[in-house]
Design an enzyme around this catalytic site. Sequence first.
Site, PDB file in Angstrom:
ATOM      1  N   THR A 109       1.045  -1.347  -0.034  1.00  0.00           N
ATOM      2  CA  THR A 109       0.049   0.075   0.037  1.00  0.00           C
ATOM      3  C   THR A 109       0.857   1.280   0.193  1.00  0.00           C
ATOM      4  O   THR A 109       2.205   1.213   0.022  1.00  0.00           O
ATOM      5  CB  THR A 109      -0.926   0.069   1.273  1.00  0.00           C
ATOM      6  OG1 THR A 109      -0.089   0.247   2.255  1.00  0.00           O
ATOM      7  CG2 THR A 109      -1.603  -1.151   1.575  1.00  0.00           C
ATOM      8  N   ASP A 110       0.387   2.409  -0.089  1.00  0.00           N
ATOM      9  CA  ASP A 110       0.989   3.665   0.049  1.00  0.00           C
ATOM     10  C   ASP A 110       1.862   3.832   1.239  1.00  0.00           C
ATOM     11  O   ASP A 110       2.989   4.201   1.210  1.00  0.00           O
ATOM     12  CB  ASP A 110       0.322   4.776  -0.414  1.00  0.00           C
ATOM     13  CG  ASP A 110      -0.269   4.843  -1.718  1.00  0.00           C
ATOM     14  OD1 ASP A 110       0.406   4.033  -2.426  1.00  0.00           O
ATOM     15  OD2 ASP A 110      -1.318   5.611  -1.966  1.00  0.00           O
ATOM     16  N   CYS A 111       1.178   3.288   2.429  1.00  0.00           N
ATOM     17  CA  CYS A 111       1.840   3.628   3.669  1.00  0.00           C
ATOM     18  C   CYS A 111       2.681   2.253   3.959  1.00  0.00           C
ATOM     19  O   CYS A 111       3.502   2.584   4.931  1.00  0.00           O
ATOM     20  CB  CYS A 111       0.748   3.802   4.769  1.00  0.00           C
ATOM     21  SG  CYS A 111      -0.566   2.897   4.668  1.00  0.00           S
ATOM     22  N   TYR A 112       2.541   1.305   3.380  1.00  0.00           N
ATOM     23  CA  TYR A 112       2.993  -0.134   3.688  1.00  0.00           C
ATOM     24  C   TYR A 112       3.572  -0.659   2.356  1.00  0.00           C
ATOM     25  O   TYR A 112       3.038  -1.502   1.960  1.00  0.00           O
ATOM     26  CB  TYR A 112       2.374  -1.086   4.449  1.00  0.00           C
ATOM     27  CG  TYR A 112       1.887  -0.727   5.847  1.00  0.00           C
ATOM     28  CD1 TYR A 112       2.817  -0.778   7.011  1.00  0.00           C
ATOM     29  CD2 TYR A 112       0.582  -0.098   6.264  1.00  0.00           C
ATOM     30  CE1 TYR A 112       2.641  -0.457   8.115  1.00  0.00           C
ATOM     31  CE2 TYR A 112       0.182   0.117   7.433  1.00  0.00           C
ATOM     32  CZ  TYR A 112       1.394   0.052   8.415  1.00  0.00           C
ATOM     33  OH  TYR A 112       0.818   0.351   9.624  1.00  0.00           O
ATOM     34  N   PRO A 113       4.785   0.157   1.763  1.00  0.00           N
ATOM     35  CA  PRO A 113       5.026  -0.197   0.456  1.00  0.00           C
ATOM     36  C   PRO A 113       5.833  -1.842   0.453  1.00  0.00           C
ATOM     37  O   PRO A 113       5.695  -2.320  -0.799  1.00  0.00           O
ATOM     38  CB  PRO A 113       5.990   0.720  -0.062  1.00  0.00           C
ATOM     39  CG  PRO A 113       6.526   1.202   1.367  1.00  0.00           C
ATOM     40  CD  PRO A 113       5.586   1.299   2.222  1.00  0.00           C
TER      41      PRO A 113
END
Lengths: 135, 408
Positions: free
Chosen positions: B139-143
């Site tokens: 995800t954007d926060c958990y790449p």
Amino acid sequence: MSESRIVLHFPKTLLDRPVISKAVQHYNLSFNILRADITQEQEGLMVLGLEGEQDDIDAAVEWMREQGVRVQPLEKDVVRDDERCTHCGACVVICPTDALAMDLQTREVAFDAAQCVACGLCVPVCPPRAMSIHF
Amino acid sequence: MIEVPKTYEEINEKIRSGEVVVVTAEEMVEIVAELGPNGASQKVDVVTTGTFGPMCSSGAVINVGHSTPRMKITHAWLNDVPSECGLAAVDLYIGATEVAEGDPLNRSHPGRFNYGGAHVIEDLVAGKDVRLRATAYGTDCYPRRELETWLNIRDLNEAYMLNPRNAYQNYNVAVNKFAERDIYTYMGVVKKGLGSANYCSAGQLSPLLNDPYHRTVGIGSRIFIGGAQGFVYWQGTQHDPTGARNELGVPKGGSATLGTVGDLKQMDPRYVVGVSMLGYGVSLALGIGTAIPILDEELAAQTGVSDAQITAPVIDYSHNYGLNEGEPLGHVSYAELKSGSIELEGKTVPTTPLSSYVRAREIAEKLKGWVKAGQFPLVPPVQALPTPESSPGFKPLNYRPVAEEGGE
């Protein structure tokens, strides 16, 4: 008269030779086959009880060794890891010879190697995997 | 003699002053037999219990810490054992009975089940490195999308056992009446033709059998768990105190259960042992113990219960258990079970336990030391577990075949 329980490993080349019958005839012994197997590597494995004079048993074992059979005393074969055993008792009804038996006073499972015939039934039944069999 | 009830405060004060009298539930049997419940209640302040056996409904929460770059883990394996990760980014739950990926299971019956979640938990407690493999969709926060690393318990933020059901109050005795071969169950190998009777309870030493109405154990109660101190956080799943009881109030079959929690970092692998049940699967042999304050004569009588006074139902596991059919083949006492054989349907049936009485005894002894040393203060439950009056009982699945049109 003495009795001795031994584990014999036959290399592939000896599988078709009557090593045992020759040994018991020549040394005047009687024998009882406790277990016989041919492993995937085509090695023969036999657990044998020998009865006769101790000198004759020793000489027969020596002669079998000369023929190329690997011979081990039986009681070394099933081993309990005492650190791993929790004395739960799951093995006691599985053991066919009472080599593994519940001590009704201490509630510990006693392992009497002299009664063990190395059938190996306890190995997969032991929940914490404390039993192992070595040939 | 007149009964003089004691309070928790009075018992804790005796612990502080060193006057406290603590005995194990096994020792209490003799004391009550000799002095009677009233005499015993005046002599003894605390009775300790213990049990050590397979408890399938166990598992551990671990927080592995955040990697760089960060990752919201969506699939995880610990030593190849799948771990639940439908929680926050790096929280995992490893269930005790989860089997290692690639295990042949029962395809070659009976399967061996040599390694699973319970073994991962034991390895963590023993301080061994455990291999984590994880994947994520990113995800954007958990790449981050992939991770492979060694874990050690000392580096984890939290690692605690969170067990939905432990310490079953009484249990079935398993026999095999109908199958033409030995059967492989969570109660061990049950031999054909009533060839064995497999039981699994510490009987007179067992925590809940010594406090049958769980007056002194409930939510918030301090317990021995896996060699550490932990707590009861809820009634265990399938908690059902509504069943039949004997004249002492002791349930005649499975009854109360505990939901337990405890810090893996404080535990001892001697009391946290991964076990493999041939043909069945993996389970966790766990040590649990309680300390029961002897507040009155009733608790003295209850903790004085002996194996001869506790009975368990004998259930056929070759047919009846699996199909939820039939009645118990009989009821036998733990004294009979511990004698090495029981009489059933005219046959002498050898018995085999699955819970270690020696280790149960060891736990009760250890707890005795903790209580005497003031390391195990006694507190009343924050809230009682459901009682026979308040419990809704134990329901089977309400099976409703799924229609094409969907549910209500």
